[in-house]
Design a protein around this motif. Structure first.
Motif, PDB file in Angstrom:
ATOM      1  N   ASN A  11       0.823  -1.206   0.000  1.00 41.13           N
ATOM      2  CA  ASN A  11       0.000   0.000   0.000  1.00 41.13           C
ATOM      3  C   ASN A  11       0.861   1.262   0.000  1.00 41.13           C
ATOM      4  O   ASN A  11       0.515   2.258  -0.643  1.00 41.13           O
ATOM      5  CB  ASN A  11      -0.924   0.000   1.222  1.00 41.13           C
ATOM      6  N   GLU A  25       2.313   1.732  -3.431  1.00 39.87           N
ATOM      7  CA  GLU A  25       1.307   2.207  -4.375  1.00 39.87           C
ATOM      8  C   GLU A  25       1.253   3.733  -4.424  1.00 39.87           C
ATOM      9  O   GLU A  25       0.951   4.315  -5.469  1.00 39.87           O
ATOM     10  CB  GLU A  25      -0.071   1.657  -3.986  1.00 39.87           C
ATOM     11  N   ARG A  49       1.488   5.365  -8.223  1.00 37.36           N
ATOM     12  CA  ARG A  49       0.396   6.116  -8.855  1.00 37.36           C
ATOM     13  C   ARG A  49       0.863   7.358  -9.612  1.00 37.36           C
ATOM     14  O   ARG A  49       0.499   7.533 -10.785  1.00 37.36           O
ATOM     15  CB  ARG A  49      -0.642   6.494  -7.797  1.00 37.36           C
ATOM     16  N   TYR A  66      -8.835   7.661  -7.738  1.00 38.50           N
ATOM     17  CA  TYR A  66      -7.968   7.637  -6.560  1.00 38.50           C
ATOM     18  C   TYR A  66      -8.572   8.462  -5.424  1.00 38.50           C
ATOM     19  O   TYR A  66      -8.550   8.051  -4.249  1.00 38.50           O
ATOM     20  CB  TYR A  66      -6.586   8.182  -6.911  1.00 38.50           C
TER      21      TYR A  66
END
Length: 242
Positions: A172, A175, A179, A236
């Motif tokens: 996580n 990520e 992104r 997002y």
């Protein structure tokens, strides 16, 4: 391979290599600002982006002048239709939990769309500069994380990295870095690729072919990439505020 084929292959290869070097080479310095013992260089993509922002601001000032509640002009009616349409488009992506970020994404959509379309007027699109797309991606991801912190508070935001199970916390966290990289490289790569194809067609194809295909590469593809950038950012933000 015959000598003729080899010559043709070599000629096309030289054109492609020269074109790529011209497009992705070091960006030209337009302004040199004295800074310390040297200069602070301002590139052409930065100047082009400033011009685009100035034009957009001027358009907004003109379109928003003398607004009325009753007996509105055609200019105001058209302006309101465009604004409402863009807000509805972006708001549909965000959902009710993140509707407050609609205007931010609308402005970003217009800015990226205008940047991509600047090539139609003979300018090099600023989004063909990796520095520009990185900046746009970082601003967008900063807004995503801000939305998450505002919704869940700082403690809840930190705990969200351990969901649904603590073992995936490293993924996580990773990520968060992936992104913006995905956003900037997708926008940069598609704009650069479309520009290379158009410039190559201008060199090896008749005049009519680039003129026809520019409708796709300069208009449709440029606006499509702006749409994709905003669509992913809105997803997002929506995920961060749920």
């Amino acid at each position: 391979m015959t000598e003729t084929q080899a010559a043709e292959s070599s000629g096309i290869g030289a054109i492609i290599r020269g074109l790529i070097e011209e497009l992705i080479g070091e960006d030209k310095t337009v302004i040199e600002v004295p800074f310390g013992n040297g200069f602070f260089n301002i590139s052409s993509s930065t100047v082009t982006m400033w011009i685009i922002m100035a034009v957009l601001i001027l358009i907004c000032i003109i379109l928003s002048a003398n607004l009325k509640v009753y007996n509105i002009s055609k200019r105001q009616a058209i302006t309101e239709s465009i604004v409402v349409g863009l807000r509805n488009l972006v708001g549909g992506f965000l959902g009710h939990t993140a509707i407050e970020y609609t205007d931010f994404l609308v402005v970003t959509l217009v800015l990226i769309g205008a940047s991509n379309l600047s090539g139609v007027f003979g300018a090099t699109p600023p989004t063909m500069d990796l520095n520009v797309t990185i900046a746009l991606a970082l601003v967008s991801i900063t807004m995503v994380e801000y939305a998450g912190i505002k919704k869940r508070k700082f403690g809840g935001w930190l705990k969200s990295f351990a969901q649904p199970v603590a073992i995936i916390t490293p993924m996580n966290i990773l990520e968060v870095g992936i992104r913006p990289l995905s956003l900037c490289m997708r926008l940069f790569g598609n704009v650069l690729g479309a520009t290379i194809i158009m410039e190559l067609l201008k060199k090896v194809a008749p005049v009519i072919a680039p003129a026809v295909l520019s409708v796709y590469f300069d208009f449709f593809d440029g606006l499509l990439q702006a749409y994709v950038f905003i669509f992913l950012t809105s997803l997002y933000i929506k995920e961060a505020t749920e």
